[in-house]
Scaffold this motif. Sequence first.
Motif, PDB file in Angstrom:
ATOM      1  N   ALA A   1       0.826  -1.217   0.000  1.00  0.00           N
ATOM      2  CA  ALA A   1       0.000   0.000   0.000  1.00  0.00           C
ATOM      3  C   ALA A   1       0.852   1.255   0.000  1.00  0.00           C
ATOM      4  N   ASN A   2       2.111   1.122   0.425  1.00  0.00           N
ATOM      5  CA  ASN A   2       3.041   2.255   0.417  1.00  0.00           C
ATOM      6  C   ASN A   2       4.013   2.189  -0.750  1.00  0.00           C
ATOM      7  N   GLN A   3       3.635   1.417  -1.770  1.00  0.00           N
ATOM      8  CA  GLN A   3       4.437   1.311  -2.990  1.00  0.00           C
ATOM      9  C   GLN A   3       5.888   0.941  -2.679  1.00  0.00           C
ATOM     10  N   GLY A   4       6.054   0.038  -1.714  1.00  0.00           N
ATOM     11  CA  GLY A   4       7.392  -0.444  -1.370  1.00  0.00           C
ATOM     12  C   GLY A   4       8.145   0.409  -0.392  1.00  0.00           C
ATOM     13  N   ALA A   5       7.542   1.518   0.069  1.00  0.00           N
ATOM     14  CA  ALA A   5       8.247   2.425   0.986  1.00  0.00           C
ATOM     15  C   ALA A   5       8.161   1.927   2.418  1.00  0.00           C
ATOM     16  N   GLY A   6       8.617   0.697   2.630  1.00  0.00           N
ATOM     17  CA  GLY A   6       8.582   0.114   3.956  1.00  0.00           C
ATOM     18  C   GLY A   6       8.917  -1.361   3.884  1.00  0.00           C
ATOM     19  N   ALA A   7       8.910  -2.020   5.019  1.00  0.00           N
ATOM     20  CA  ALA A   7       9.174  -3.453   5.096  1.00  0.00           C
ATOM     21  C   ALA A   7       8.488  -3.999   6.340  1.00  0.00           C
ATOM     22  N   VAL A   8       8.159  -5.270   6.315  1.00  0.00           N
ATOM     23  CA  VAL A   8       7.502  -5.911   7.452  1.00  0.00           C
ATOM     24  C   VAL A   8       8.509  -6.109   8.576  1.00  0.00           C
ATOM     25  N   ALA A   9       8.111  -5.797   9.806  1.00  0.00           N
ATOM     26  CA  ALA A   9       8.958  -5.976  10.989  1.00  0.00           C
ATOM     27  C   ALA A   9       8.530  -7.208  11.769  1.00  0.00           C
ATOM     28  N   ASN A  10       9.504  -7.895  12.329  1.00  0.00           N
ATOM     29  CA  ASN A  10       9.208  -9.077  13.134  1.00  0.00           C
ATOM     30  C   ASN A  10       9.958  -9.113  14.464  1.00  0.00           C
ATOM     31  N   ILE A  11      10.809  -8.120  14.700  1.00  0.00           N
ATOM     32  CA  ILE A  11      11.538  -8.027  15.966  1.00  0.00           C
ATOM     33  C   ILE A  11      11.597  -6.561  16.397  1.00  0.00           C
ATOM     34  N   PRO A  12      11.870  -6.302  17.686  1.00  0.00           N
ATOM     35  CA  PRO A  12      11.845  -4.934  18.190  1.00  0.00           C
ATOM     36  C   PRO A  12      13.152  -4.159  18.021  1.00  0.00           C
ATOM     37  N   THR A  13      13.617  -4.078  16.795  1.00  0.00           N
ATOM     38  CA  THR A  13      14.785  -3.242  16.502  1.00  0.00           C
ATOM     39  C   THR A  13      14.763  -2.870  15.041  1.00  0.00           C
ATOM     40  N   SER A  14      15.489  -1.838  14.691  1.00  0.00           N
ATOM     41  CA  SER A  14      15.589  -1.402  13.306  1.00  0.00           C
ATOM     42  C   SER A  14      16.648  -2.211  12.567  1.00  0.00           C
ATOM     43  N   PRO A  15      16.475  -2.411  11.271  1.00  0.00           N
ATOM     44  CA  PRO A  15      17.481  -3.149  10.507  1.00  0.00           C
ATOM     45  C   PRO A  15      18.851  -2.493  10.473  1.00  0.00           C
ATOM     46  N   ILE A  16      18.964  -1.190  10.829  1.00  0.00           N
ATOM     47  CA  ILE A  16      20.307  -0.581  10.841  1.00  0.00           C
ATOM     48  C   ILE A  16      21.069  -0.934  12.113  1.00  0.00           C
ATOM     49  N   SER A  17      20.399  -1.486  13.084  1.00  0.00           N
ATOM     50  CA  SER A  17      21.052  -1.801  14.348  1.00  0.00           C
ATOM     51  C   SER A  17      22.040  -2.950  14.184  1.00  0.00           C
ATOM     52  N   TRP A  18      23.159  -2.852  14.890  1.00  0.00           N
ATOM     53  CA  TRP A  18      24.133  -3.942  14.870  1.00  0.00           C
ATOM     54  C   TRP A  18      23.567  -5.215  15.478  1.00  0.00           C
ATOM     55  N   SER A  19      22.463  -5.107  16.200  1.00  0.00           N
ATOM     56  CA  SER A  19      21.863  -6.282  16.831  1.00  0.00           C
ATOM     57  C   SER A  19      20.836  -6.967  15.943  1.00  0.00           C
ATOM     58  N   TYR A  20      20.502  -6.357  14.810  1.00  0.00           N
ATOM     59  CA  TYR A  20      19.441  -6.892  13.955  1.00  0.00           C
ATOM     60  C   TYR A  20      19.808  -8.281  13.433  1.00  0.00           C
ATOM     61  N   THR A  21      18.842  -9.183  13.427  1.00  0.00           N
ATOM     62  CA  THR A  21      19.058 -10.538  12.927  1.00  0.00           C
ATOM     63  C   THR A  21      17.772 -11.096  12.348  1.00  0.00           C
ATOM     64  N   GLU A  22      17.917 -11.996  11.403  1.00  0.00           N
ATOM     65  CA  GLU A  22      16.778 -12.754  10.892  1.00  0.00           C
ATOM     66  C   GLU A  22      16.919 -14.236  11.231  1.00  0.00           C
ATOM     67  N   GLU A  23      18.044 -14.576  11.876  1.00  0.00           N
ATOM     68  CA  GLU A  23      18.303 -15.972  12.222  1.00  0.00           C
ATOM     69  C   GLU A  23      17.320 -16.454  13.285  1.00  0.00           C
ATOM     70  N   GLY A  24      16.587 -17.508  12.973  1.00  0.00           N
ATOM     71  CA  GLY A  24      15.631 -18.077  13.916  1.00  0.00           C
ATOM     72  C   GLY A  24      14.392 -17.226  14.116  1.00  0.00           C
ATOM     73  N   ILE A  25      14.161 -16.265  13.225  1.00  0.00           N
ATOM     74  CA  ILE A  25      13.025 -15.365  13.351  1.00  0.00           C
ATOM     75  C   ILE A  25      11.896 -15.813  12.420  1.00  0.00           C
ATOM     76  N   ASN A  26      10.723 -16.008  12.979  1.00  0.00           N
ATOM     77  CA  ASN A  26       9.541 -16.389  12.203  1.00  0.00           C
ATOM     78  C   ASN A  26       9.012 -15.152  11.480  1.00  0.00           C
ATOM     79  N   PRO A  27       8.929 -15.169  10.138  1.00  0.00           N
ATOM     80  CA  PRO A  27       8.452 -13.989   9.410  1.00  0.00           C
ATOM     81  C   PRO A  27       6.933 -13.819   9.469  1.00  0.00           C
ATOM     82  N   TYR A  28       6.221 -14.817   9.962  1.00  0.00           N
ATOM     83  CA  TYR A  28       4.759 -14.759  10.050  1.00  0.00           C
ATOM     84  C   TYR A  28       4.137 -14.263   8.746  1.00  0.00           C
ATOM     85  N   ALA A  29       4.578 -14.849   7.625  1.00  0.00           N
ATOM     86  CA  ALA A  29       3.989 -14.493   6.336  1.00  0.00           C
ATOM     87  C   ALA A  29       2.488 -14.770   6.374  1.00  0.00           C
TER      88      ALA A  29
END
Length: 574
Positions: free
Chosen positions: A363-391
């Motif tokens: 709805a935002n023409q790609g100007a965003g992304a789905v979040a699944n954890i409580p941090t921003s992707p720019i954070s050094w702590s960001y990870t997708e390992e073991g994270i359920n994307p809840y598609a």
Amino acid sequence: MRVKGLSVASLIISSAIVLSACAGGGGAETTTAGSGTTNSGTQATPVSAALDAPFQATDLNQLPETAKKRTDTVIVGLTDPSGAFTPYFHQSGYDGNVASLLFASLVTVDEKGLPVPDLAESWDVSDDQRTYTFHLRKDSKFSDGSALTADDIAFTWTILHDKSYDGGFDIFSTKVKGGKAYTEGKADHIEGIKVIDPLTISVTLEQPNATALLTLGSEVLSKAYYGKDYQFGKLEYIKNLHATPVGNGPYKLEKFIPGQEVRFVANEFYYKGKPKTEHFIYKTSEGDTWQFIETGELDFTSFTATQENIDKLKNIPYLNLLPYTPSTYGYLQLNLEHEQLQEKEVRQAITYGLDRQSIYVDANQGAGAVANIPTSPISWSYTEEGINPYAYDPDKANQLLDDAGWVPGADGIREKNGKKLSLHFLGTKSPATDIFIAVAKENFEAIGVQFQPEVFADFNSLVSKVEGGDYDVASFSTPMLTDPSDGVLQFVDGELKGYDNPKVKELYNKGLATTDIEERKAVYKELYQLLNDELPVIFTSYKKTVYAYNGRIDGLSVSPYRGIATSLPEWSLK
């Protein structure tokens, strides 16, 4: 309502023009923030690349007469604040937007998010990482001309330990030596705080803390002004000072007209020198932001970075455009005091059953992304390992609800123990809320969940409803996040009523107890996996914005962690 998701709330609020809590933005936005990258979760769609670099105004001669007549004033759009302009006592991030111009910090962060001096000229850290000694600038003053001294810092840290302090700032995470004893009334001062001389103060912690420098290095309140009536256990009096702040930042408050605007005048006592633009105004009245930017009534605002918005903005010849991705995450707050939402399976089913990709990305023409954890992707702590994307998977949602004993009734709405599975949703009026309601209504009907939306004209009304507890789901986003602990604080500090997981608290404390980045990464990965499974809130999105501003403004720049606050005193009008 306390500022959400922050352990260094004061730093982040006062360092940036930020969106602290909102009900989503559609076309135009009324605050500005900064952050990250373009994907979250394994199925996320990349953020639009429609504007990868700044775009310069093509014809300043077409600037509206309204804007041309302003020679010493910049006007920026902002959602209406409540008027609580004292740091540490904000009712929302919009109050923090105002305070960001009125107060400076001891320590701030640079372009990489690393600590750099502000009101403190320098600091020393002991070998055991437990004692911090701050050295103040000789030229630091408050807006009334009085000198800023170590006594003001000691006072600030002390009242944050007062038993009657009920704001959202978490100084207790630093574990200042003697802080707990003072809070409990067992001591008349805090043992770990030592005023060495008027320009030097030290503070000793019980153990090392990864965020202590930034937490303790937040805004400084004038003891002479804010502390003249202080008595232990009685902080109510500070509310009477919210409307007449005495700060130490680049601007002074001139006038607050609720529902219309907040006016500022340059602070001649600011340690970096008087700002180049004499007057600054936050225009807070509700209205069409597009109209305001086209007529010259606004000099600066932000929009969701859709291709449609960018193309439209490029056709306004006197605007500069600047792409920006905020270090925030959006989420749906759940009322975990309501029985049906206490079941993890129900929370997971709601997440599977909500097409977040369509709502927040497509709805935002790609100007965003789905979040699944409580941090921003720019954070050094960001990870997708073991994270359920809840598609989006309504079949999975239905199966979870079946297994949890929620059975469809005659009307198709699921029931259990005589109660219907119903969600009372709160949002504020915006195009994004309209999209959410339209998609969510259809999504939830498909899994047998009754959906009852309620829309408010302004953010403060929504907050009041949430505080009253009459809701199931409410839409918010965090302020800018500097440290990973910022994004998880709401899960451990009692702000999220009905959620109390000892393991989450254990990991939160473990993540703060070391300054080793690799050790912290491992801790936050485990913590994110746990929160991704339990879903005390439903994580929604990361978004990308575009700043649109009057091409006459010179000296404007944006920091990934501080937004426009760093450059604001340097703004001038060509």
